[in-house]
Design a protein around this motif. Structure first.
Motif, PDB file in Angstrom:
ATOM      1  N   ASP A  63      -0.190 -43.330   5.232  1.00 35.23           N
ATOM      2  CA  ASP A  63       0.915 -43.028   6.162  1.00 35.23           C
ATOM      3  C   ASP A  63       2.122 -42.967   5.733  1.00 35.23           C
ATOM      4  O   ASP A  63       3.089 -42.009   6.026  1.00 35.23           O
ATOM      5  N   ASP A  98       3.274 -39.608   4.200  1.00 37.49           N
ATOM      6  CA  ASP A  98       3.709 -38.762   5.350  1.00 37.49           C
ATOM      7  C   ASP A  98       4.991 -38.727   5.730  1.00 37.49           C
ATOM      8  O   ASP A  98       5.685 -37.804   6.047  1.00 37.49           O
ATOM      9  N   GLU A 101      -0.062 -43.639  13.656  1.00 36.06           N
ATOM     10  CA  GLU A 101       0.719 -42.291  13.397  1.00 36.06           C
ATOM     11  C   GLU A 101       2.161 -42.370  13.748  1.00 36.06           C
ATOM     12  O   GLU A 101       2.872 -41.270  13.988  1.00 36.06           O
ATOM     13  N   ASP A 159       1.739 -35.359  10.805  1.00 30.40           N
ATOM     14  CA  ASP A 159       1.001 -35.621   9.526  1.00 30.40           C
ATOM     15  C   ASP A 159       1.496 -34.461   8.370  1.00 30.40           C
ATOM     16  O   ASP A 159       1.861 -33.187   8.933  1.00 30.40           O
TER      17      ASP A 159
END
Length: 146
Positions: free
Chosen positions: A38, A41, A89, A111
């Motif tokens: 994560d 990203d 996310e 993403d």
């Protein structure tokens, strides 16, 4: 004979303990790997600007740092800062200045976010905004919300 039985039970207990430690280590490692994925990203935002555009054309600017801190200039030109974190996310902001906010603001972060990526979201009050990752630290030029 009794000693052999006791050693076997002791070894079984040790084996169970080692299995639990190994499983716990694997779970922790998996969580760290997920967090690292994560973080990759979000890493495109470091040294760049997340520009939020409101329906009235005014902007808010947010700068994320790798150390978990952020700075921002709101659409009215007021600076704020605090800590950011990842929750799934979403990137969550917890303001500490000019006053500690009692809640965190979380928004989706795309993403494979890279310079130029655009996505939609809502501000803390539910107002729809367009977010864009722009190159460099872009400070407001002409005052509030420019």
């Amino acid at each position: 004979m009794l000693n052999a039985v006791m050693r076997t039970r002791k070894n079984a207990g040790t084996a169970r303990l080692l299995a639990r430690v190994a499983l716990g280590g694997w779970v922790a490692f998996s969580a760290l790997n997920a967090q690292a994925a994560d973080l990759r990203d979000v890493a495109a935002a470091f040294g760049n600007t997340v520009l939020a555009t409101y329906p009235d054309g005014k902007h808010q600017r947010i700068w994320l740092s790798p150390d978990g801190s952020y700075e921002a200039v709101g659409r009215r030109g007021k600076p704020s800062s605090g800590k950011w974190s990842l929750k799934g996310e979403k990137v969550c902001l917890k303001q500490s200045r000019p006053f500690p906010a009692p809640i965190s603001y979380c928004t989706h972060f795309p993403d494979q976010g890279d310079i130029g990526v655009t996505w939609t979201g809502k501000d803390l009050a539910g107002v729809p905004i367009e977010l864009r990752l722009v190159k460099g630290i872009q400070k407001p030029r002409n005052g509030a919300g420019s």
